[in-house]
Design a protein around this motif. Structure first.
Motif, short mmCIF file in Angstrom:
data_model
loop_
_atom_site.label_atom_id
_atom_site.label_comp_id
_atom_site.label_asym_id
_atom_site.label_seq_id
_atom_site.Cartn_x
_atom_site.Cartn_y
_atom_site.Cartn_z
N UNK A 1 0.84 -1.18 0.00
CA UNK A 1 0.00 0.00 0.00
C UNK A 1 0.89 1.24 0.00
N UNK A 2 0.41 2.30 -0.61
CA UNK A 2 1.17 3.54 -0.70
C UNK A 2 0.64 4.55 0.31
N UNK A 3 1.56 5.21 0.99
CA UNK A 3 1.19 6.20 2.00
C UNK A 3 1.81 7.53 1.61
N UNK B 1 8.14 1.52 8.97
CA UNK B 1 7.33 0.75 9.91
C UNK B 1 6.01 0.32 9.29
N UNK B 2 5.41 1.19 8.48
CA UNK B 2 4.16 0.85 7.79
C UNK B 2 4.39 -0.29 6.80
N UNK B 3 5.48 -0.18 6.06
CA UNK B 3 5.81 -1.22 5.07
C UNK B 3 6.07 -2.57 5.76
N UNK B 4 6.81 -2.52 6.86
CA UNK B 4 7.11 -3.74 7.61
C UNK B 4 5.82 -4.36 8.15
N UNK B 5 4.93 -3.54 8.67
CA UNK B 5 3.67 -4.04 9.20
C UNK B 5 2.79 -4.62 8.08
N UNK C 1 0.69 -9.83 5.37
CA UNK C 1 0.44 -10.68 4.21
C UNK C 1 0.96 -12.09 4.39
N UNK C 2 1.79 -12.29 5.39
CA UNK C 2 2.32 -13.63 5.64
C UNK C 2 1.26 -14.49 6.32
#
Length: 143
Positions: free
Chosen positions: A1-3, A117-121, A126-127
Motif C-alpha cells: 500500500x502507498x502512503x 514501519x508501515x511497510x514492515x507491518x 500478508x504472511x
C-alpha cells in the motif's frame, strides 16, 4: 500500500490538501496560538530529545550524526510512531515543524521511519499466520 506523508513548516499557510496535520516538535512554536492552527494532534514524544537538539543547533554534532542518533532514539521506542502510522493509514499526513530548514530537521527521519514501519507491518500482515490460513491457499489435492 502507498502512503503519503508531507513535510511542512507550521508557519506555512494551511491548505485543503494537507490532510491530517500533526505538529512533531517538542516545544510549541513561538507566536502561534492553539486556536490559530488547524492541528489534529501534537505528538511531542516523537521529537528528538532536548539534549540532542541542543547539540545539533549549537553545531557540536554534524547533521549526519544528529540523524543517526535520532534514528537510534526512535528505534529504541518504536511505539512513538504508532499515532503517525494510524493517521497515515487514514489518508494524507502532514508533519509540521517550526524549523526553518525542513530537510535539516528531524522531519525527514520521522517520515522515513514511519514509512518503513508501515511497510514492515503491511508485509507481516500478508504472511500466513497459522495452518488454517494455509489450508485456504493450498490446492484441495494437497489438503
Amino acid at each position: 500500500m502507498s502512503y503519503e506523508i508531507m513535510l511542512k513548516r507550521i508557519y506555512a499557510p494551511i491548505e485543503g490538501h494537507d490532510g491530517t496535520r500533526i505538529l512533531v516538535d517538542r516545544l510549541w512554536p513561538r507566536g502561534l496560538s492553539r486556536h490559530s492552527l488547524t492541528l489534529n494532534e501534537w505528538c511531542q514524544e516523537v521529537a528528538p530529545a532536548y539534549q540532542l537538539c541542543r547539540l545539533y543547533q549549537q553545531q557540536k554534532i554534524s547533521k549526519s550524526l544528529f540523524f543517526e542518533r535520532y534514528r537510534s532514539e526512535l528505534k529504541a521506542y518504536p511505539d512513538r510512531l504508532l499515532p503517525l502510522m494510524r493517521f497515515a493509514r487514514i489518508g494524507r499526513l502532514t508533519l509540521l515543524t517550526a524549523s526553518r530548514q525542513i530537510e535539516g530537521s528531524h522531519l525527514p527521519v520521522i517520515k522515513e521511519l514511519t514509512l518503513s514501519a508501515l511497510e514492515e507491518e503491511d508485509t507481516s500482515d500478508r504472511e500466513f499466520c497459522s495452518s488454517p490460513c494455509l489450508a485456504h491457499t493450498l490446492p484441495t489435492s494437497q489438503r
